[in-house]
Design a protein around this motif. Structure first.
Motif, short mmCIF file in Angstrom:
data_model
loop_
_atom_site.label_atom_id
_atom_site.label_comp_id
_atom_site.label_asym_id
_atom_site.label_seq_id
_atom_site.Cartn_x
_atom_site.Cartn_y
_atom_site.Cartn_z
N SER A 65 86.94 63.24 38.98
CA SER A 65 87.48 62.15 39.81
C SER A 65 88.71 61.54 39.17
CB SER A 65 86.42 61.06 40.03
OG SER A 65 86.07 60.46 38.81
N SER A 66 89.55 60.92 40.00
CA SER A 66 90.68 60.14 39.52
C SER A 66 90.14 58.81 39.00
CB SER A 66 91.69 59.90 40.65
OG SER A 66 91.06 59.25 41.74
N ARG A 83 89.84 59.92 44.62
CA ARG A 83 89.85 61.38 44.74
C ARG A 83 88.75 61.93 43.83
NH1 ARG A 83 95.17 62.82 42.39
NH2 ARG A 83 95.02 60.74 41.45
N ILE A 136 93.21 66.65 43.85
CA ILE A 136 93.42 66.55 42.41
C ILE A 136 94.30 67.74 42.03
CG2 ILE A 136 92.31 66.52 40.14
CD1 ILE A 136 89.87 65.26 41.50
N ASP A 190 100.77 61.81 35.36
CA ASP A 190 99.82 62.08 36.44
C ASP A 190 98.77 60.98 36.54
OD1 ASP A 190 98.24 63.15 38.39
OD2 ASP A 190 97.70 64.97 37.32
N TYR A 192 91.80 60.90 34.46
CA TYR A 192 90.75 61.58 35.24
C TYR A 192 89.45 61.58 34.45
CZ TYR A 192 94.53 63.13 38.26
OH TYR A 192 95.59 63.14 39.12
#
Length: 265
Positions: free
Chosen positions: A74-75, A80, A107, A152, A155
């Protein structure tokens, strides 16, 4: 009637002889034409070859058996996410991964991942087809793993069965906290308030006499994201993320340079 002797022999043989000579020449041309057609552009770059399967020693296999499990990728904000399983079976340049690629498409880096390996440090490395690391997840609190990808974001890989049990609520962390670079030597005291901050999250107040570097950072707000405490600098562009530690305290993650700890006074 003309006699055969009336025609010179060279005229009689000229056309058939020319044709006879032409046939092998043309055949040779047709035979070599494909060879020219098959030549490749010398400037073209060949596709990278997949990495050879590594030889996994007993230590790696033991670590893989311990870590392998159905997890959730997951983010940081949880917007997400998708099911993501680590398997102990050899595959490609490492060990097998199993996930629904369309479900993980949001992702972005997931489309490069084809294998994983446990790292001697205890981290989880997700690999591409050439065996290069796409993302490295370090172990955090509650058996979860987290990775920071430059440009980015952060995560998480976590066991979905324990994710709810480690969910953090704002009321658990409201109040005074000491910030230190080493345990027992605070350089600043901050207070996490429960009143809304401009731009989102909650307000934060900072005591006088704080460390000059923290004053330059200018913490003004805090929030909770992915089970971590986020302390935001003035304007919200700069963020320090604190992850829960086994002793109940908090530490900056990922750890860069000098550590930064956050504990109750």
């Amino acid at each position: 009637m003309a006699d055969l002797n009336d025609f010179p022999m060279d005229r009689m043989l000229r056309v058939p002889l020319c044709r006879m000579l032409a046939i092998p020449v043309l055949a040779g041309l047709f035979a070599i034409t494909p060879a020219f057609a098959q030549k490749t552009d010398p400037a073209a770059k060949p596709a990278p070859a997949p990495a050879a399967a590594p030889k996994l020693d007993a230590t790696v296999r033991e670590a893989a058996a311990r870590i392998a499990a159905p997890l959730r990728l997951s983010s940081a904000d949880g917007s997400r996410s998708c099911a993501f399983a680590l398997k102990p079976d050899a595959s490609g340049p490492g060990l097998a991964v199993e996930f629904d690629r369309p479900a993980c498409a949001d992702i972005g880096f997931s489309n490069q991942v084809i294998a994983w390996l446990p790292d001697p440090s205890g981290a989880i490395r997700l690999l591409n087809a050439q065996g290069r690391t796409v993302a490295e997840f370090t172990e955090g609190a509650g058996g979860s793993y987290e990775a920071l990808r430059e440009g980015d974001g952060v995560y998480f890989l976590a066991n979905p069965a324990t994710a709810d049990a480690t969910e953090l609520r704002p009321e658990e962390v409201v109040g005074d906290w000491d910030i230190a670079r080493q345990a027992g030597a605070p350089v600043c005291r901050v207070t996490l308030l429960d009143s809304p901050a401009k731009g989102g999250g909650f307000r934060l107040s900072i005591a006088t006499g704080c460390d000059a570097a923290l004053l330059r950072f200018g913490p003004t707000a805090w929030d909770i994201e992915g089970g971590n405490i986020l302390v935001r600098g003035e304007g919200g562009a700069s963020v320090i993320r604190f992850a829960r530690q086994e002793d109940g305290g908090w530490a900056r993650t990922p750890e860069r340079g000098r550590p930064l700890l956050m504990t109750r006074p």
